[in-house]
Design a protein around this motif. Structure first.
Motif, PDB file in Angstrom:
ATOM      1  N   ALA A 126     -44.715 101.699  54.575  1.00 34.99           N
ATOM      2  CA  ALA A 126     -45.831 102.679  54.265  1.00 34.99           C
ATOM      3  C   ALA A 126     -45.472 103.565  53.019  1.00 34.99           C
ATOM      4  CB  ALA A 126     -45.836 103.457  55.635  1.00 34.99           C
ATOM      5  N   ARG A 127     -44.264 104.094  53.093  1.00 31.05           N
ATOM      6  CA  ARG A 127     -43.724 104.932  51.928  1.00 31.05           C
ATOM      7  C   ARG A 127     -43.978 104.125  50.585  1.00 31.05           C
ATOM      8  NH1 ARG A 127     -39.999 108.051  55.603  1.00 31.05           N
ATOM      9  NH2 ARG A 127     -38.847 106.097  55.511  1.00 31.05           N
ATOM     10  N   ALA A 128     -43.501 102.774  50.724  1.00 31.72           N
ATOM     11  CA  ALA A 128     -43.389 102.086  49.507  1.00 31.72           C
ATOM     12  C   ALA A 128     -44.896 101.582  48.856  1.00 31.72           C
ATOM     13  CB  ALA A 128     -42.501 100.789  49.642  1.00 31.72           C
ATOM     14  N   GLY A 129     -45.852 101.783  50.000  1.00 36.10           N
ATOM     15  CA  GLY A 129     -47.204 101.252  49.538  1.00 36.10           C
ATOM     16  C   GLY A 129     -47.407  99.993  48.954  1.00 36.10           C
ATOM     17  N   ASP A 130     -48.134  99.842  47.762  1.00 37.55           N
ATOM     18  CA  ASP A 130     -48.392  98.501  47.114  1.00 37.55           C
ATOM     19  C   ASP A 130     -47.266  97.849  46.616  1.00 37.55           C
ATOM     20  OD1 ASP A 130     -51.172  98.790  48.025  1.00 37.55           O
ATOM     21  OD2 ASP A 130     -51.678  99.553  46.050  1.00 37.55           O
ATOM     22  N   ARG A 131     -46.309  98.639  46.111  1.00 35.91           N
ATOM     23  CA  ARG A 131     -45.131  97.949  45.561  1.00 35.91           C
ATOM     24  C   ARG A 131     -44.379  97.161  46.482  1.00 35.91           C
ATOM     25  NH1 ARG A 131     -43.764 103.126  45.327  1.00 35.91           N
ATOM     26  NH2 ARG A 131     -41.747 102.958  46.159  1.00 35.91           N
ATOM     27  N   GLY A 132     -44.473  97.422  47.837  1.00 33.39           N
ATOM     28  CA  GLY A 132     -43.929  96.477  48.616  1.00 33.39           C
ATOM     29  C   GLY A 132     -42.286  96.785  48.824  1.00 33.39           C
ATOM     30  N   LEU A 133     -41.639  95.960  49.444  1.00 32.90           N
ATOM     31  CA  LEU A 133     -39.959  96.063  49.550  1.00 32.90           C
ATOM     32  C   LEU A 133     -39.500  94.566  49.901  1.00 32.90           C
ATOM     33  CD1 LEU A 133     -39.493  99.375  51.804  1.00 32.90           C
ATOM     34  CD2 LEU A 133     -39.163  99.132  49.332  1.00 32.90           C
ATOM     35  N   VAL A 134     -38.331  94.493  49.510  1.00 33.79           N
ATOM     36  CA  VAL A 134     -37.621  93.431  49.859  1.00 33.79           C
ATOM     37  C   VAL A 134     -36.903  93.687  51.103  1.00 33.79           C
ATOM     38  CG1 VAL A 134     -37.608  92.181  47.546  1.00 33.79           C
ATOM     39  CG2 VAL A 134     -35.631  93.503  48.233  1.00 33.79           C
ATOM     40  N   THR A 135     -36.530  92.392  52.013  1.00 35.48           N
ATOM     41  CA  THR A 135     -35.778  92.845  53.151  1.00 35.48           C
ATOM     42  C   THR A 135     -34.378  93.447  52.886  1.00 35.48           C
ATOM     43  OG1 THR A 135     -35.724  90.304  53.002  1.00 35.48           O
ATOM     44  CG2 THR A 135     -36.146  91.384  55.350  1.00 35.48           C
ATOM     45  N   ALA A 136     -33.612  93.167  51.908  1.00 31.34           N
ATOM     46  CA  ALA A 136     -32.234  93.537  51.700  1.00 31.34           C
ATOM     47  C   ALA A 136     -32.698  95.098  51.359  1.00 31.34           C
ATOM     48  CB  ALA A 136     -31.829  93.014  50.335  1.00 31.34           C
TER      49      ALA A 136
END
Lengths: 151, 151
Positions: free
Chosen positions: A17-27
């Motif tokens: 949610a904090r990352a928003g549209d950027r998303g995040l990789v699992t690592a």
DNA sequence: GACAAACCCTACCGGATTAATGGAGATTTA
DNA sequence: TAAATCTCCATTAATCCGGTAGGGTTTGTC
């Protein structure tokens, strides 16, 4: 006690949610949130199957919130990962089961008491969203005193 | 979900409360409450160790409530049998433990949310006694609607 | 003092759940 | 094609749950 897995799921969602549209990789989630990477992968798949997050594979892939953060409740995450919130099977919404040794559900004193517990837990968990949890403490908190000390 | 054992403990206490000074033998409780006899014995011993019930051995022995029924809370029975009521170790009163992977307890969003859940559970469980549970439904129940249907 | 009725204590056990770990495969982009 | 990433499935070690088993001890009655 909620499971470690549920805690991980919530932490991952808060991070997404904090990352928003950027998303995040699992690592990245695994590292910043101190979650075992392979375990986290399973959790994210669970969250994906029910449409809470989605993912992109391959290079520059990653995970993203699919549902808006203010529409993901703690309750739904908990039910997904840990199962019923209700303290008795005969009080569960998602997995109602009669207590096999219960004479009369109507007259069960234990059920009557725990119905209140279940209801108040749901009052919190089904109303509180990932977005709510991210807003600053003072804001959504009328009961701030409960939140900072081990009570 | 509370354990089967806790359910048995509560049922046994409700039965003993109804029996009053006459007390009950384990076999009788086991039969009327549908609890495996030997398992029940262990539970009653637990309840005895903490002074909730007492017992008389030998012929015409049995179990009796030691504490008055209106002074035995659901909370204390649950804590005895199942351990902490709190959904997170860092919110437990009787067994506080820092979450090993938690950066800052003060800022933990998850903790903040579950603090409310814990508090409302305690509001019910620590205020409701065995005697309360035995009084007729309408009496102590302001929220009667929650109590009879699987919500 | 023997017997029976009751509680008391300790050990064990099978199945389920929890919290991972490991490895191979599929997909996407550069 | 190489690298990064998600996907899927199998396995595992430890713990917990819900009992079962088998005595041992105490008390009251005949």
């Amino acid at each position: 006690m909620i499971s470690q897995k549920a805690k991980y799921a919530l932490r991952a969602l808060l991070a997404l949610a904090r990352a928003g549209d950027r998303g995040l990789v699992t690592a990245e989630i695994a590292e910043t949130q101190t979650i075992p990477r392979k375990f986290l992968e399973q959790i994210l798949l669970d969250l994906k199957r029910v449409g809470i997050v989605h993912s992109r594979r391959g290079k520059f892939g990653g995970y993203y919130l699919l549902k808006p953060a203010d529409n993901i409740t703690f309750g739904e995450v908990l039910r997904l990962i840990d199962g019923p919130i209700a303290p008795l099977p005969c009080l569960s919404r998602i997995a109602y089961r009669r207590c096999d040794d219960c004479r009369s559900e109507q007259n069960c004193e234990i059920r009557r008491v725990f119905a209140h517990v279940a209801q108040s837990a749901r009052d919190v968990l089904d109303r509180t969203t990932i977005a709510d949890a991210l807003t600053s403490p003072g804001k959504a908190e009328a009961l701030a005193d409960y939140s900072t000390q081990p009570a």
